[in-house]
Scaffold this motif. Sequence first.
Motif, PDB file in Angstrom:
ATOM      1  N   GLY A 299      25.515  34.464   0.969  1.00  0.00           N
ATOM      2  CA  GLY A 299      26.161  33.157   0.943  1.00  0.00           C
ATOM      3  C   GLY A 299      25.414  32.159   0.083  1.00  0.00           C
ATOM      4  O   GLY A 299      26.018  31.394  -0.687  1.00  0.00           O
ATOM      5  N   LEU A 300      24.077  32.140   0.199  1.00  0.00           N
ATOM      6  CA  LEU A 300      23.277  31.259  -0.640  1.00  0.00           C
ATOM      7  C   LEU A 300      23.418  31.660  -2.110  1.00  0.00           C
ATOM      8  O   LEU A 300      23.570  30.791  -2.989  1.00  0.00           O
ATOM      9  N   ALA A 301      23.386  32.947  -2.395  1.00  0.00           N
ATOM     10  CA  ALA A 301      23.513  33.415  -3.777  1.00  0.00           C
ATOM     11  C   ALA A 301      24.862  33.015  -4.378  1.00  0.00           C
ATOM     12  O   ALA A 301      24.955  32.653  -5.554  1.00  0.00           O
ATOM     13  N   LEU A 302      25.916  33.083  -3.575  1.00  0.00           N
ATOM     14  CA  LEU A 302      27.229  32.661  -4.060  1.00  0.00           C
ATOM     15  C   LEU A 302      27.187  31.197  -4.492  1.00  0.00           C
ATOM     16  O   LEU A 302      27.671  30.833  -5.575  1.00  0.00           O
ATOM     17  N   ALA A 303      26.603  30.344  -3.646  1.00  0.00           N
ATOM     18  CA  ALA A 303      26.530  28.921  -3.971  1.00  0.00           C
ATOM     19  C   ALA A 303      25.703  28.675  -5.229  1.00  0.00           C
ATOM     20  O   ALA A 303      26.061  27.841  -6.072  1.00  0.00           O
ATOM     21  N   VAL A 304      24.597  29.403  -5.373  1.00  0.00           N
ATOM     22  CA  VAL A 304      23.746  29.232  -6.552  1.00  0.00           C
ATOM     23  C   VAL A 304      24.495  29.638  -7.814  1.00  0.00           C
ATOM     24  O   VAL A 304      24.406  28.965  -8.857  1.00  0.00           O
ATOM     25  N   ASN A 305      25.258  30.707  -7.758  1.00  0.00           N
ATOM     26  CA  ASN A 305      25.998  31.163  -8.937  1.00  0.00           C
ATOM     27  C   ASN A 305      27.144  30.220  -9.306  1.00  0.00           C
ATOM     28  O   ASN A 305      27.616  30.238 -10.443  1.00  0.00           O
ATOM     29  N   LEU A 306      27.589  29.411  -8.347  1.00  0.00           N
ATOM     30  CA  LEU A 306      28.633  28.435  -8.624  1.00  0.00           C
ATOM     31  C   LEU A 306      28.065  27.069  -9.018  1.00  0.00           C
ATOM     32  O   LEU A 306      28.824  26.159  -9.354  1.00  0.00           O
ATOM     33  N   GLU A 307      26.741  26.947  -8.971  1.00  0.00           N
ATOM     34  CA  GLU A 307      26.107  25.676  -9.306  1.00  0.00           C
ATOM     35  C   GLU A 307      26.411  25.327 -10.757  1.00  0.00           C
ATOM     36  O   GLU A 307      26.292  26.159 -11.664  1.00  0.00           O
ATOM     37  N   ASN A 373      11.582  42.483   1.845  1.00  0.00           N
ATOM     38  CA  ASN A 373      10.542  42.011   0.948  1.00  0.00           C
ATOM     39  C   ASN A 373      11.092  41.300  -0.284  1.00  0.00           C
ATOM     40  O   ASN A 373      10.339  40.907  -1.179  1.00  0.00           O
ATOM     41  N   HIS A 374      12.415  41.133  -0.330  1.00  0.00           N
ATOM     42  CA  HIS A 374      13.075  40.546  -1.492  1.00  0.00           C
ATOM     43  C   HIS A 374      13.090  39.022  -1.390  1.00  0.00           C
ATOM     44  O   HIS A 374      13.285  38.469  -0.306  1.00  0.00           O
ATOM     45  N   ALA A 375      12.897  38.350  -2.514  1.00  0.00           N
ATOM     46  CA  ALA A 375      13.046  36.888  -2.568  1.00  0.00           C
ATOM     47  C   ALA A 375      14.489  36.585  -2.966  1.00  0.00           C
ATOM     48  O   ALA A 375      14.870  36.788  -4.119  1.00  0.00           O
ATOM     49  N   PRO A 376      15.319  36.127  -2.039  1.00  0.00           N
ATOM     50  CA  PRO A 376      16.734  35.939  -2.340  1.00  0.00           C
ATOM     51  C   PRO A 376      16.980  34.894  -3.421  1.00  0.00           C
ATOM     52  O   PRO A 376      16.183  33.962  -3.616  1.00  0.00           O
ATOM     53  N   THR A 377      18.080  35.052  -4.120  1.00  0.00           N
ATOM     54  CA  THR A 377      18.517  34.066  -5.111  1.00  0.00           C
ATOM     55  C   THR A 377      18.587  32.685  -4.467  1.00  0.00           C
ATOM     56  O   THR A 377      19.136  32.529  -3.370  1.00  0.00           O
ATOM     57  N   GLY A 378      17.989  31.702  -5.125  1.00  0.00           N
ATOM     58  CA  GLY A 378      18.044  30.347  -4.604  1.00  0.00           C
ATOM     59  C   GLY A 378      16.885  29.975  -3.703  1.00  0.00           C
ATOM     60  O   GLY A 378      16.856  28.882  -3.145  1.00  0.00           O
ATOM     61  N   THR A 379      15.904  30.895  -3.543  1.00  0.00           N
ATOM     62  CA  THR A 379      14.730  30.599  -2.714  1.00  0.00           C
ATOM     63  C   THR A 379      13.490  30.709  -3.567  1.00  0.00           C
ATOM     64  O   THR A 379      13.498  31.251  -4.676  1.00  0.00           O
ATOM     65  N   LYS A 380      12.387  30.201  -3.025  1.00  0.00           N
ATOM     66  CA  LYS A 380      11.116  30.244  -3.727  1.00  0.00           C
ATOM     67  C   LYS A 380      10.298  31.443  -3.304  1.00  0.00           C
ATOM     68  O   LYS A 380      10.395  31.891  -2.171  1.00  0.00           O
TER      69      LYS A 380
END
Length: 380
Positions: A299-307, A373-380
Amino acid sequence: MTNKLTAAIAGGGIGGLATAAALAQRGWDVTVYERQDALRAVGAGIYIWENGLRVLEALGAYDEATAGAFRGTHFEQRDAQGQIIESAPIDTSKRLLTVPRSTLLEALKNACLRAGVKVVTRAEAIGATSRGELLFPNNETVQADLAIGVDGIWSKVRSALGLELLHEQTREGAIRTMIPAHPDDFGPQDQGKYIECWNGERRFLITPVSEKETYLALTCPYEDQAARAVPVDKALWAESFPQWKHLIDRIGEATVHWGAYSITRCRAWSSGRTAILGDAAHAQPPNLGQGGGMAMQNGLALAVNLEGVTDKRDIPAALERWESTERELIEHCQRWSILYGEVTYLPDEVRNRVVRGAMSDPWIAAQIFRAANHAPTGTK
């Protein structure tokens, strides 16, 4: 008047609320449509790994979601005699917390409200179109620039868009419940652990979620009618796992049911200006504790890709970018979660050898914990 793009989300669960908060924080006008009469958690406890915790931090929901959470030190598998098969320490550089689902949902709801998300209850979407529309009973239609189906394993949005490749339920399922925690529930050898016990094709999972509550999962195949019966046959389960009788006896009369695990795969996660995610798009058995984490992460990745998208005509291309970025990891997690469940059907002694060998193998461990262990899209 507003120039904001609009999003209509079907489903007010963990994935739906995480997506709503992420979009609203990026300037979208978001409405969530929930079929129940209130936003209410379905289930008992939930594992939140490092990837999910980073999403909560990005959404501003971390502190509330994790207040009072349990942080284990080991994953431990035990056999029918209570002997340890394998005890794997949890990497202290990567976080894993367990909390009640209701606590997580409340934190996500509050993040949504702070961001201006509107919530409509008693509103069940019965379909959708690729034009960003959600369909409701009585010929009602909600038109948005973007529609998202986060409406679970029986997703009507997925069905209406014709995206489904596979939806199957596994032989295995579980009764999940919460019990009150007592200070003397765990001996010195059990402290700080997530414990998974095996006896034939039955599993008993013990997950502390706070000082006051412990989450239990009683797992068995569909064919085991006595074990999946509700109310829970406490004597039966105590016979299979006698060392945990004191916990089994504490299972209350609250409404519970045995539910099979679901697996969903789709040819695509979007059609035009309508998308699906969470269990609607990539349901998986709970064996890796990543169902909620994958939904929030996606869900966060979707929002980031629509930014940065300001014209609804650009939404389909952004959704395609989102899927191409996220799908491989989510399907990897789904695949390994399914594979872990297959050891259920091995004879006890064979299973013991397989689990012991697998958990001590660095390559296999890397596959199992890759998503965590993955850093999700939109996170630090």
